[in-house]
Motif scaffolding. Structure first.
Motif, PDB file in Angstrom:
ATOM      1  N   ASP A 104       0.848  -1.195   0.000  1.00  0.00           N
ATOM      2  CA  ASP A 104       0.000   0.000   0.000  1.00  0.00           C
ATOM      3  C   ASP A 104       0.883   1.243   0.000  1.00  0.00           C
ATOM      4  O   ASP A 104       1.721   1.407   0.897  1.00  0.00           O
ATOM      5  CB  ASP A 104      -0.871  -0.039   1.264  1.00  0.00           C
ATOM      6  N   SER A 106       0.360   4.061   0.917  1.00  0.00           N
ATOM      7  CA  SER A 106       0.186   4.887   2.120  1.00  0.00           C
ATOM      8  C   SER A 106       0.719   4.203   3.381  1.00  0.00           C
ATOM      9  O   SER A 106       0.534   4.719   4.488  1.00  0.00           O
ATOM     10  CB  SER A 106      -1.290   5.235   2.303  1.00  0.00           C
ATOM     11  N   THR A 107       1.401   3.079   3.226  1.00  0.00           N
ATOM     12  CA  THR A 107       1.991   2.393   4.382  1.00  0.00           C
ATOM     13  C   THR A 107       2.940   3.342   5.114  1.00  0.00           C
ATOM     14  O   THR A 107       3.863   3.891   4.510  1.00  0.00           O
ATOM     15  CB  THR A 107       2.780   1.142   3.921  1.00  0.00           C
ATOM     16  N   SER A 192      -5.414   4.034  -6.967  1.00  0.00           N
ATOM     17  CA  SER A 192      -6.012   3.511  -5.746  1.00  0.00           C
ATOM     18  C   SER A 192      -5.965   1.979  -5.843  1.00  0.00           C
ATOM     19  O   SER A 192      -5.557   1.422  -6.870  1.00  0.00           O
ATOM     20  CB  SER A 192      -7.442   4.025  -5.590  1.00  0.00           C
ATOM     21  N   SER A 193      -6.372   1.280  -4.799  1.00  0.00           N
ATOM     22  CA  SER A 193      -6.215  -0.175  -4.784  1.00  0.00           C
ATOM     23  C   SER A 193      -7.189  -0.843  -5.745  1.00  0.00           C
ATOM     24  O   SER A 193      -8.266  -0.313  -6.045  1.00  0.00           O
ATOM     25  CB  SER A 193      -6.413  -0.714  -3.372  1.00  0.00           C
ATOM     26  N   LYS A 203      -4.866  -7.221  -2.460  1.00  0.00           N
ATOM     27  CA  LYS A 203      -5.000  -5.889  -3.057  1.00  0.00           C
ATOM     28  C   LYS A 203      -3.718  -5.529  -3.797  1.00  0.00           C
ATOM     29  O   LYS A 203      -2.633  -5.990  -3.445  1.00  0.00           O
ATOM     30  CB  LYS A 203      -5.240  -4.848  -1.964  1.00  0.00           C
ATOM     31  N   TRP A 205      -1.647  -2.161  -6.137  1.00  0.00           N
ATOM     32  CA  TRP A 205      -1.564  -0.756  -6.535  1.00  0.00           C
ATOM     33  C   TRP A 205      -0.666  -0.645  -7.753  1.00  0.00           C
ATOM     34  O   TRP A 205       0.249  -1.459  -7.945  1.00  0.00           O
ATOM     35  CB  TRP A 205      -0.989   0.091  -5.395  1.00  0.00           C
TER      36      TRP A 205
END
Ligand SMILES: [Ca+2]
Ligand SMILES: [Ca+2]
Ligand SMILES: [Ca+2]
Ligand SMILES: [Ca+2]
Length: 275
Positions: A104, A106-107, A192-193, A203, A205
């Motif tokens: 992700d 945003s991790t 986005s995912s 998921k 990206w």
């Protein structure tokens, strides 16, 4: 076998396809349809359109989450890297790079969590990473989208000195740019995912980058690279590293015959081994 390696043969076959054949057809918008990639729940969905060089290394949470060189399963899986270059109607040539990952974007970084890394390019394939394409702001002056000329001293490195060897002090897996010379700007988009990519679930990206090759100086001459190069991406721990080794340029007819001859030989060897 939860690993899907399509690299070798595809790379070799793609090398025979003129790379500029799809000029103007990649748009940096975070959508992968223009690369010919399809999230249709099949292994074939990873395969891009003709002329795009690629490597697929889809993994899952199987095998204790071991990736290479570290662990983390799907949440740290670098899954596929794609590359092409095109000369646009304005006469300028651009290098396009795309990534699919289970990591992700945003991790956060902190504790046992590690954020996204930068794209690294090694011209000459000599072990010196010459450029970084920044996927996030890295300092007061080095920002997301910057193309930065680097030496290896300008890169942070991961947690591993070799596959499965935890040794952060001696890692050579470059992760993010810490310093260097800002030489220009790339276009960068991150999706986005999405799901249904390949057969292993999870998921995903998509990152899409376009770099004006003028930023590479003497490493790129006109429409084609001046020397062979590697593109690599990983996250800040380098739990999974994915590298694409494009061929130098479209082979000349003689080189193509050699290449195809070599492929035939390799296929023959594989067939003999299976008997
Ligand atoms: Ca696109
Ligand atoms: Ca995966
Ligand atoms: Ca992987
Ligand atoms: Ca180099």
């Amino acid at each position: 076998m939860n690993k899907n390696l399509v690299a070798g043969l595809c790379l070799a076959l793609c090398a025979a396809t003129p790379l500029a054949a799809h000029a103007g057809t990649i748009t940096i918008d975070g959508n992968f349809a223009d690369w010919g990639i399809t999230n249709n729940g099949t292994a074939a969905g990873w395969t891009p359109k003709a002329g795009v060089l690629f490597v697929v290394e889809d993994q899952s949470n199987a095998n204790g989450g071991y990736l290479n060189p570290g662990w983390g399963g799907q949440a740290y899986d670098a899954e596929a890297l794609y590359l092409s270059w095109q000369t646009k109607a304005n006469g300028l040539t651009y290098l396009d790079i795309a990534l699919i990952t289970g990591h992700d974007p945003s991790t956060p970084t902190g504790g046992n969590s590690y954020g996204r890394g930068d794209f690294a390019i090694d011209f000459g394939r000599d072990g010196t990473w010459d450029f970084g394409i920044l996927t996030a702001n890295r300092s007061a002056t080095l920002h997301q989208g910057d193309v930065v000329a680097t030496t290896n001293a300008n890169w942070a490195t991961g947690l591993w000195s070799a596959p499965a060897v935890y040794d952060p002090a001696h890692s050579s897996y470059v992760t993010s740019v810490t310093d260097g010379t800002d030489v220009g700007d790339a276009a960068l988009a991150i999706s986005s995912s999405f799901v249904n990519m390949g057969t292993l679930g999870g998921k995903h990206w998509f990152y899409e980058v376009e770099i004006p090759v003028a930023n590479f100086g003497s490493y790129w001459q006109g429409a084609n690279p001046a020397e062979a190069f590697d593109v690599q991406w990983t996250m800040l721990c380098a739990n999974d590293v994915i590298t694409l080794d494009p061929p130098l340029a479209v082979p000349e007819p003689a080189g193509l015959a050699l290449l195809l001859g070599g492929l035939g030989l390799a296929a023959g060897t594989a067939r003999r081994r299976t008997k």
